[in-house]
Design a protein around this motif. Structure first.
Motif, PDB file in Angstrom:
ATOM      1  N   VAL A  45      20.876  -1.339  41.628  1.00  0.00           N
ATOM      2  CA  VAL A  45      22.045  -1.637  42.314  1.00  0.00           C
ATOM      3  C   VAL A  45      21.421  -1.744  43.558  1.00  0.00           C
ATOM      4  O   VAL A  45      20.651  -0.860  44.216  1.00  0.00           O
ATOM      5  N   ILE A  46      22.422  -3.108  44.581  1.00  0.00           N
ATOM      6  CA  ILE A  46      21.622  -2.469  46.034  1.00  0.00           C
ATOM      7  C   ILE A  46      22.802  -2.338  47.002  1.00  0.00           C
ATOM      8  O   ILE A  46      23.872  -2.670  46.694  1.00  0.00           O
ATOM      9  N   GLU A  47      22.287  -2.914  48.075  1.00  0.00           N
ATOM     10  CA  GLU A  47      23.652  -2.773  48.803  1.00  0.00           C
ATOM     11  C   GLU A  47      23.375  -4.269  49.799  1.00  0.00           C
ATOM     12  O   GLU A  47      22.119  -4.035  50.001  1.00  0.00           O
ATOM     13  N   ILE A  48      24.946  -5.487  49.353  1.00  0.00           N
ATOM     14  CA  ILE A  48      24.809  -6.374  50.772  1.00  0.00           C
ATOM     15  C   ILE A  48      25.454  -5.936  52.007  1.00  0.00           C
ATOM     16  O   ILE A  48      26.637  -5.205  51.984  1.00  0.00           O
ATOM     17  N   ASP A  49      25.821  -6.968  52.031  1.00  0.00           N
ATOM     18  CA  ASP A  49      26.711  -6.772  53.300  1.00  0.00           C
ATOM     19  C   ASP A  49      27.941  -7.068  52.991  1.00  0.00           C
ATOM     20  O   ASP A  49      28.745  -8.381  52.059  1.00  0.00           O
ATOM     21  N   VAL A  54      36.645  -6.938  45.886  1.00  0.00           N
ATOM     22  CA  VAL A  54      36.995  -5.835  44.607  1.00  0.00           C
ATOM     23  C   VAL A  54      35.924  -4.757  43.645  1.00  0.00           C
ATOM     24  O   VAL A  54      35.266  -6.001  43.335  1.00  0.00           O
ATOM     25  N   ALA A  55      36.540  -4.065  43.370  1.00  0.00           N
ATOM     26  CA  ALA A  55      35.639  -3.199  42.280  1.00  0.00           C
ATOM     27  C   ALA A  55      35.554  -3.814  41.126  1.00  0.00           C
ATOM     28  O   ALA A  55      36.396  -4.196  40.455  1.00  0.00           O
ATOM     29  N   GLY A  56      34.574  -4.215  40.501  1.00  0.00           N
ATOM     30  CA  GLY A  56      34.243  -4.741  39.192  1.00  0.00           C
ATOM     31  C   GLY A  56      34.355  -6.637  39.123  1.00  0.00           C
ATOM     32  O   GLY A  56      34.100  -6.996  37.793  1.00  0.00           O
ATOM     33  N   VAL A  86      30.202  -5.843  41.174  1.00  0.00           N
ATOM     34  CA  VAL A  86      30.916  -5.207  42.977  1.00  0.00           C
ATOM     35  C   VAL A  86      30.909  -4.059  42.204  1.00  0.00           C
ATOM     36  O   VAL A  86      31.935  -3.983  41.462  1.00  0.00           O
ATOM     37  N   LEU A  87      30.512  -2.750  42.753  1.00  0.00           N
ATOM     38  CA  LEU A  87      30.445  -1.093  42.482  1.00  0.00           C
ATOM     39  C   LEU A  87      32.099  -0.307  42.952  1.00  0.00           C
ATOM     40  O   LEU A  87      32.193  -0.068  42.843  1.00  0.00           O
ATOM     41  N   TYR A 116      28.629  -1.712  53.871  1.00  0.00           N
ATOM     42  CA  TYR A 116      28.297  -3.091  52.393  1.00  0.00           C
ATOM     43  C   TYR A 116      28.672  -2.174  51.514  1.00  0.00           C
ATOM     44  O   TYR A 116      30.143  -1.782  51.350  1.00  0.00           O
ATOM     45  N   THR A 117      28.850  -3.603  51.024  1.00  0.00           N
ATOM     46  CA  THR A 117      28.649  -3.569  49.585  1.00  0.00           C
ATOM     47  C   THR A 117      28.414  -3.552  48.714  1.00  0.00           C
ATOM     48  O   THR A 117      26.828  -3.949  48.327  1.00  0.00           O
ATOM     49  N   GLN A 118      28.000  -2.674  47.354  1.00  0.00           N
ATOM     50  CA  GLN A 118      27.510  -2.353  46.299  1.00  0.00           C
ATOM     51  C   GLN A 118      27.331  -2.967  45.329  1.00  0.00           C
ATOM     52  O   GLN A 118      28.631  -2.877  44.750  1.00  0.00           O
ATOM     53  N   VAL A 119      26.111  -3.073  44.833  1.00  0.00           N
ATOM     54  CA  VAL A 119      26.591  -4.444  43.254  1.00  0.00           C
ATOM     55  C   VAL A 119      25.695  -3.803  42.771  1.00  0.00           C
ATOM     56  O   VAL A 119      24.429  -3.311  43.292  1.00  0.00           O
ATOM     57  N   LYS A 120      25.560  -4.248  41.730  1.00  0.00           N
ATOM     58  CA  LYS A 120      24.757  -3.948  40.518  1.00  0.00           C
ATOM     59  C   LYS A 120      23.684  -5.426  40.081  1.00  0.00           C
ATOM     60  O   LYS A 120      25.124  -6.040  39.937  1.00  0.00           O
ATOM     61  N   VAL A 121      22.835  -5.320  39.592  1.00  0.00           N
ATOM     62  CA  VAL A 121      22.516  -7.422  38.857  1.00  0.00           C
ATOM     63  C   VAL A 121      22.340  -7.015  37.835  1.00  0.00           C
ATOM     64  O   VAL A 121      22.002  -5.646  37.137  1.00  0.00           O
TER      65      VAL A 121
END
Length: 126
Positions: A45-49, A54-56, A86-87, A116-121
């Motif tokens: 789980v990382i944070e990108i700009d 939307v989430a999902g 996107v989380l 930021y936008t939190q995303v999961k790989v």
């Protein structure tokens, strides 16, 4: 850099030395998000700009380098893709900017908080 320290008589079977090794995934990639590059593996789980997704939602990040075990690939990555989910939206820490000029009475205080936008790989494809 520190040298390994001996354990003494009760050493493990691999040898009498303590060696700090990070446990890393076999497959990981270096991806570019905005002006930054980050090392990611499946499940991270990382944070990108900030993005407007939307989430999902699912995104694809451009790949700079892929490491698969002992094989390192940094050229011909046109087909390589890192898919992320996107989380949600997050905010970075509050940063206070203060300016002060001596003997003039000038002082200015300003704050900033990066979005930021939190995303999961979810997948790394070669």
């Amino acid at each position: 850099m520190t040298t390994p320290q001996p354990l003494g008589e009760a050493a493990c079977a691999t040898g009498p030395w303590i060696i700090d090794e990070e446990s890393e995934a076999d497959v990981y990639a270096i991806v570019r998000s905005g002006s930054k590059q980050q090392k990611v593996a499946v499940g991270d789980v990382i944070e990108i700009d900030r993005t407007d997704e939307v989430a999902g939602a699912s995104l694809s990040l451009p790949v700079v380098m892929v490491v698969d075990g002992d094989q390192v690939t940094s050229t011909g990555l046109d087909k390589a893709a890192v898919t992320v989910e996107v989380l949600g939206a997050t905010k970075g820490p509050k940063i206070i900017i203060q300016k002060y000029k001596n003997k003039t009475g000038y002082k200015k205080r300003q704050g900033h908080r990066q979005k930021y936008t939190q995303v999961k790989v979810t997948d790394i494809k070669l």
